[in-house]
Design a protein around this motif. Structure first.
Motif, PDB file in Angstrom:
ATOM      1  N   SER A  59       0.745  -1.101   0.072  1.00  0.00           N
ATOM      2  CA  SER A  59       0.059   0.093  -0.120  1.00  0.00           C
ATOM      3  C   SER A  59       0.771   1.189   0.093  1.00  0.00           C
ATOM      4  O   SER A  59       0.321   2.426  -0.439  1.00  0.00           O
ATOM      5  N   VAL A  60       1.978   1.161   0.473  1.00  0.00           N
ATOM      6  CA  VAL A  60       2.967   2.176   0.385  1.00  0.00           C
ATOM      7  C   VAL A  60       4.286   1.917  -0.416  1.00  0.00           C
ATOM      8  O   VAL A  60       5.360   1.214   0.099  1.00  0.00           O
ATOM      9  N   GLY A  61       4.201   2.357  -1.403  1.00  0.00           N
ATOM     10  CA  GLY A  61       5.532   2.090  -2.354  1.00  0.00           C
ATOM     11  C   GLY A  61       6.470   3.051  -2.313  1.00  0.00           C
ATOM     12  O   GLY A  61       7.285   3.341  -3.285  1.00  0.00           O
ATOM     13  N   LEU A  62       6.556   3.631  -1.250  1.00  0.00           N
ATOM     14  CA  LEU A  62       7.712   4.704  -0.827  1.00  0.00           C
ATOM     15  C   LEU A  62       8.258   4.600   0.590  1.00  0.00           C
ATOM     16  O   LEU A  62       7.392   4.020   1.437  1.00  0.00           O
ATOM     17  N   ASP A  63       9.473   4.785   0.562  1.00  0.00           N
ATOM     18  CA  ASP A  63      10.021   4.449   2.048  1.00  0.00           C
ATOM     19  C   ASP A  63       9.934   5.753   2.766  1.00  0.00           C
ATOM     20  O   ASP A  63      10.563   6.840   2.477  1.00  0.00           O
ATOM     21  N   PRO A  64       8.913   5.557   3.913  1.00  0.00           N
ATOM     22  CA  PRO A  64       8.628   7.009   4.548  1.00  0.00           C
ATOM     23  C   PRO A  64      10.026   7.624   5.290  1.00  0.00           C
ATOM     24  O   PRO A  64       9.973   8.799   5.619  1.00  0.00           O
ATOM     25  N   ALA A  65      11.135   6.797   5.421  1.00  0.00           N
ATOM     26  CA  ALA A  65      12.301   7.366   6.221  1.00  0.00           C
ATOM     27  C   ALA A  65      13.015   8.281   5.084  1.00  0.00           C
ATOM     28  O   ALA A  65      13.677   9.180   5.502  1.00  0.00           O
ATOM     29  N   ARG A  66      12.523   8.076   3.830  1.00  0.00           N
ATOM     30  CA  ARG A  66      12.977   8.947   2.907  1.00  0.00           C
ATOM     31  C   ARG A  66      12.050   9.962   2.169  1.00  0.00           C
ATOM     32  O   ARG A  66      12.639  10.833   1.522  1.00  0.00           O
ATOM     33  N   ARG A  67      10.971   9.862   2.570  1.00  0.00           N
ATOM     34  CA  ARG A  67       9.802  10.607   2.323  1.00  0.00           C
ATOM     35  C   ARG A  67       8.958  11.292   3.536  1.00  0.00           C
ATOM     36  O   ARG A  67       8.085  10.827   3.995  1.00  0.00           O
ATOM     37  N   PRO A  68       9.965  12.403   4.211  1.00  0.00           N
ATOM     38  CA  PRO A  68       9.160  12.884   5.295  1.00  0.00           C
ATOM     39  C   PRO A  68       7.871  13.460   5.546  1.00  0.00           C
ATOM     40  O   PRO A  68       7.032  13.372   6.115  1.00  0.00           O
ATOM     41  N   ASP A  69       7.457  13.704   3.905  1.00  0.00           N
ATOM     42  CA  ASP A  69       6.215  14.293   3.887  1.00  0.00           C
ATOM     43  C   ASP A  69       5.160  12.981   4.028  1.00  0.00           C
ATOM     44  O   ASP A  69       3.942  13.372   4.490  1.00  0.00           O
ATOM     45  N   VAL A  70       5.459  11.891   3.633  1.00  0.00           N
ATOM     46  CA  VAL A  70       4.591  10.531   3.561  1.00  0.00           C
ATOM     47  C   VAL A  70       4.584  10.188   5.079  1.00  0.00           C
ATOM     48  O   VAL A  70       3.480   9.993   5.533  1.00  0.00           O
ATOM     49  N   ASP A  71       5.901  10.414   5.757  1.00  0.00           N
ATOM     50  CA  ASP A  71       5.644  10.196   7.221  1.00  0.00           C
ATOM     51  C   ASP A  71       4.661  10.964   7.995  1.00  0.00           C
ATOM     52  O   ASP A  71       3.904  10.511   8.898  1.00  0.00           O
ATOM     53  N   ARG A  72       4.691  12.212   7.743  1.00  0.00           N
ATOM     54  CA  ARG A  72       3.895  13.067   8.473  1.00  0.00           C
ATOM     55  C   ARG A  72       2.466  12.932   8.074  1.00  0.00           C
ATOM     56  O   ARG A  72       1.519  12.894   8.933  1.00  0.00           O
ATOM     57  N   LEU A  73       1.989  12.479   6.832  1.00  0.00           N
ATOM     58  CA  LEU A  73       0.737  12.255   6.686  1.00  0.00           C
ATOM     59  C   LEU A  73       0.213  11.018   7.187  1.00  0.00           C
ATOM     60  O   LEU A  73      -0.970  11.027   7.538  1.00  0.00           O
ATOM     61  N   LEU A  74       0.981   9.979   7.279  1.00  0.00           N
ATOM     62  CA  LEU A  74       0.702   8.546   8.183  1.00  0.00           C
ATOM     63  C   LEU A  74       0.523   9.194   9.490  1.00  0.00           C
ATOM     64  O   LEU A  74      -0.501   8.542  10.251  1.00  0.00           O
ATOM     65  N   ARG A  75       1.332   9.948  10.102  1.00  0.00           N
ATOM     66  CA  ARG A  75       1.204  10.188  11.500  1.00  0.00           C
ATOM     67  C   ARG A  75      -0.114  11.020  11.670  1.00  0.00           C
ATOM     68  O   ARG A  75      -1.028  10.604  12.810  1.00  0.00           O
ATOM     69  N   ARG A  76      -0.370  11.735  10.968  1.00  0.00           N
ATOM     70  CA  ARG A  76      -1.718  12.552  10.903  1.00  0.00           C
ATOM     71  C   ARG A  76      -3.044  11.825  10.666  1.00  0.00           C
ATOM     72  O   ARG A  76      -3.781  11.932  11.502  1.00  0.00           O
ATOM     73  N   ALA A  77      -2.884  10.825   9.839  1.00  0.00           N
ATOM     74  CA  ALA A  77      -3.825  10.060   9.693  1.00  0.00           C
ATOM     75  C   ALA A  77      -4.391   9.055  10.948  1.00  0.00           C
ATOM     76  O   ALA A  77      -5.396   8.846  11.157  1.00  0.00           O
ATOM     77  N   ALA A  78      -3.424   8.628  11.690  1.00  0.00           N
ATOM     78  CA  ALA A  78      -3.328   7.904  12.833  1.00  0.00           C
ATOM     79  C   ALA A  78      -3.910   8.876  13.907  1.00  0.00           C
ATOM     80  O   ALA A  78      -4.877   8.189  14.593  1.00  0.00           O
ATOM     81  N   ALA A  79      -3.424  10.144  14.160  1.00  0.00           N
ATOM     82  CA  ALA A  79      -4.315  11.092  15.200  1.00  0.00           C
ATOM     83  C   ALA A  79      -5.669  11.018  14.765  1.00  0.00           C
ATOM     84  O   ALA A  79      -6.542  11.198  15.451  1.00  0.00           O
ATOM     85  N   GLU A  80      -5.895  11.681  13.386  1.00  0.00           N
ATOM     86  CA  GLU A  80      -7.323  11.882  13.088  1.00  0.00           C
ATOM     87  C   GLU A  80      -8.291  10.693  13.344  1.00  0.00           C
ATOM     88  O   GLU A  80      -9.476  10.927  13.612  1.00  0.00           O
ATOM     89  N   VAL A  81      -7.927   9.426  13.096  1.00  0.00           N
ATOM     90  CA  VAL A  81      -8.847   8.291  13.038  1.00  0.00           C
ATOM     91  C   VAL A  81      -9.023   7.847  14.357  1.00  0.00           C
ATOM     92  O   VAL A  81      -9.758   7.208  14.920  1.00  0.00           O
ATOM     93  N   GLY A  82      -7.794   8.123  15.401  1.00  0.00           N
ATOM     94  CA  GLY A  82      -7.976   7.634  16.746  1.00  0.00           C
ATOM     95  C   GLY A  82      -7.530   6.145  16.867  1.00  0.00           C
ATOM     96  O   GLY A  82      -7.898   5.644  17.658  1.00  0.00           O
ATOM     97  N   ALA A  83      -6.590   5.731  15.865  1.00  0.00           N
ATOM     98  CA  ALA A  83      -6.148   4.268  16.048  1.00  0.00           C
ATOM     99  C   ALA A  83      -4.771   4.079  15.269  1.00  0.00           C
ATOM    100  O   ALA A  83      -4.632   5.010  14.318  1.00  0.00           O
ATOM    101  N   ASP A  84      -4.152   3.184  15.796  1.00  0.00           N
ATOM    102  CA  ASP A  84      -3.102   2.752  14.953  1.00  0.00           C
ATOM    103  C   ASP A  84      -3.232   2.616  13.474  1.00  0.00           C
ATOM    104  O   ASP A  84      -4.214   1.753  13.164  1.00  0.00           O
TER     105      ASP A  84
END
Length: 507
Positions: free
Chosen positions: A269-294
């Motif tokens: 589902s994630v064809g990008l390395d989040p460690a090399r794409r800080p923008d993707v990492d931030r989006l995934l963290r934000r999604a976890a916060a918004e939905v209230g689940a891991d």
């Protein structure tokens, strides 16, 4: 009629007698494949081997029995896995040639035991033939040969009265029982069998079919220890890694307010390395916060060293807290065995251009106060992985899958059906979330909790009842294949000794 005409007629009759039964054997194998998803004619597995056993018994020679077995095996696997053949390119005839060999040992033993049946030989056949079948199934289930796909016992994934056998001896015990019932019915129908042998065969078939069903009906329910709300996101095939992440994020946003305990994305589902794409990492963290689940996402991308691994990442609003790297890779799809020798295959098929790396072992995620056992796609076919997670005390197993390559094929329903078996074997509920495929969930007794077909697009939430039952299969492991292998080897040794004594007696 001239001599030449008589010769030609005799040759035609000989060809018909030789090839007619072989083609009929191929048809019997193809029909047996219909017991599996997506056709799901499960009841055929209880007597679908009988025509083949009768053909093997009447072969006349071991050589002809081998040929009939080859045709039956090719018909079975060619039908069951027809969705793979177009992706093999010019190598599909070689693949059919190899898979035709799988049933040959079983067919040769069937000819040896069933050509002249006495009550004693009937009893031996009822024990040895299922053992040979299971031993071959176990050997061909090696991960580098394609895994435990198409095991006869897995055809019973939706037959709950007999599915309880999987808790005792895994899918192997289901296969053993099915072959034993087929053997008994075949003995009851053999022309050359004595009346006592026929009665023994028919009686054994009835008893072996009735006992598992009756025991399954009275099997007590497990103690439910709680409920976990598992959400899945199934966007379908979305081209491009950025667009795929965006599609998952959009559907994940729809889960806000539905109180899931965990949100699962499918394989790759994630064809990008989040460690090399800080923008993707931030989006995934934000999604976890918004939905209230891991979030359990699946990363399939090259890291800074250029290596690629298919990995499950557990994301929280604070970032990644745990990972699991796929251990069992699909041969040719995710790596090429002996690449220095066979790497040229990639230029003629859709085989992996670059090998994925493998993980070191199983991992348990702590999610919402529960212990989750993650697996990835192809790994769902292996009973031992689920058993290992159960021994580690997981509450539920979650598999991330994707069958985009085989979109619209029987593969979708076949993979989803494994979850029912794995749940019963392990005594733990099982959930499969596909990027593109059939997402499904089953409780610890194999009851269907959810089933979302390949054309479903959206997000869903499933209430999964949790139970912590330690099944005999989890405690004892693969005792059925081990016992079957011992019986098969013992029978082979006994036959060899008997043959030597007969030769000496003739001298």
């Amino acid at each position: 009629m001239s001599t030449a005409s008589v010769t030609v007629t005799a040759e035609r009759v000989g060809v018909a007698r030789r090839w007619g039964p072989r083609l009929l054997a191929a048809l019997t194998g193809a029909c047996l494949a219909l017991a599996f998803p997506a056709v799901n004619v499960w009841w055929w597995a209880w007597f679908g081997l009988v025509p083949f056993l009768l053909l093997a018994a009447g072969a006349g020679t071991f050589r002809e029995a081998g040929w009939r077995s080859w045709w039956a095996s090719a018909g079975f696997f060619g039908t069951l896995h027809h969705w793979v053949l177009p992706f093999l390119g010019v190598f599909w005839p070689l693949a059919v040639l190899v898979i035709g060999l799988v049933w040959v040992p079983f067919g040769l033993v069937a000819y040896g035991l069933l050509r002249r049946v006495t009550p004693a030989r009937a009893a031996v056949a009822l024990l040895v033939l299922p053992s040979v079948w299971v031993a071959v199934e176990a050997l061909r289930s090696w991960q580098h040969l394609g895994g435990a796909w198409g095991l006869l016992g897995s055809s019973q994934w939706q037959v709950r009265p007999v599915l309880g056998l999987a808790a005792l001896g895994g899918v192997w015990l289901l296969s053993f029982t099915l072959v034993a019932v087929n053997t008994g019915l075949a003995i009851a129908m053999l022309r050359g069998a004595s009346p006592r042998a026929r009665l023994a065969g028919g009686g054994a078939a009835v008893a072996l079919a009735a006992l598992p069903a009756c025991s399954g009906l009275v099997r007590p329910e497990p103690v439910v220890t709680g409920v976990m709300r598992v959400a899945g996101v199934q966007p379908g095939p979305v081209p491009g890694p950025d667009r795929r992440v965006a599609a998952h994020l959009r559907l994940t946003g729809e889960l806000a307010g539905r109180d899931p305990d965990v949100v699962v994305w499918g394989q790759s589902s994630v064809g990008l390395d989040p460690a090399r794409r800080p923008d993707v990492d931030r989006l995934l963290r934000r999604a976890a916060a918004e939905v209230g689940a891991d979030l359990l996402v699946n990363v399939d991308a090259a890291d800074s060293s250029g290596r690629i691994a298919k990995s499950a990442y557990q994301y929280t609003p604070n970032g990644v807290v745990d990972t699991y790297v796929k251990q069992r890779l699909a041969p040719f799809g995710e790596y090429i065995p002996l690449r220095p020798v066979l790497g040229w295959i990639a230029g003629h098929t859709e085989a992996a251009e670059k090998d994925r790396i493998t993980g070191a072992g199983l991992t348990v995620f702590e999610v919402a106060g529960r212990r989750v056992g993650p697996l990835i796609s192809y790994e769902s076919t292996f009973p031992d992985l689920r058993r290992g997670l159960a021994r580690r005390g997981v509450d539920v197993t979650i598999t991330q899958g994707s069958l985009t390559t085989f979109h619209g094929s029987w593969a979708h329903a076949q993979q989803a059906s494994f979850e029912a078996l794995r749940a019963v074997e392990s005594g733990r509920p099982a959930v499969l979330v596909e990027l593109d495929g059939t997402s499904a969930a089953f409780d610890a007794r194999g009851r269907r909790l959810a089933w979302f077909p390949p054309d479903y697009r959206g997000a869903f939430v499933v209430n999964v009842p949790l139970s912590a039952e330690e099944t005999p299969y989890v405690r004892l492991g693969d005792w059925v294949p081990a016992l079957a292998g011992g019986i098969a080897l013992g029978a082979g040794a006994a036959a060899a000794v008997l043959r030597i004594h007969r030769r000496r007696a003739r001298r």
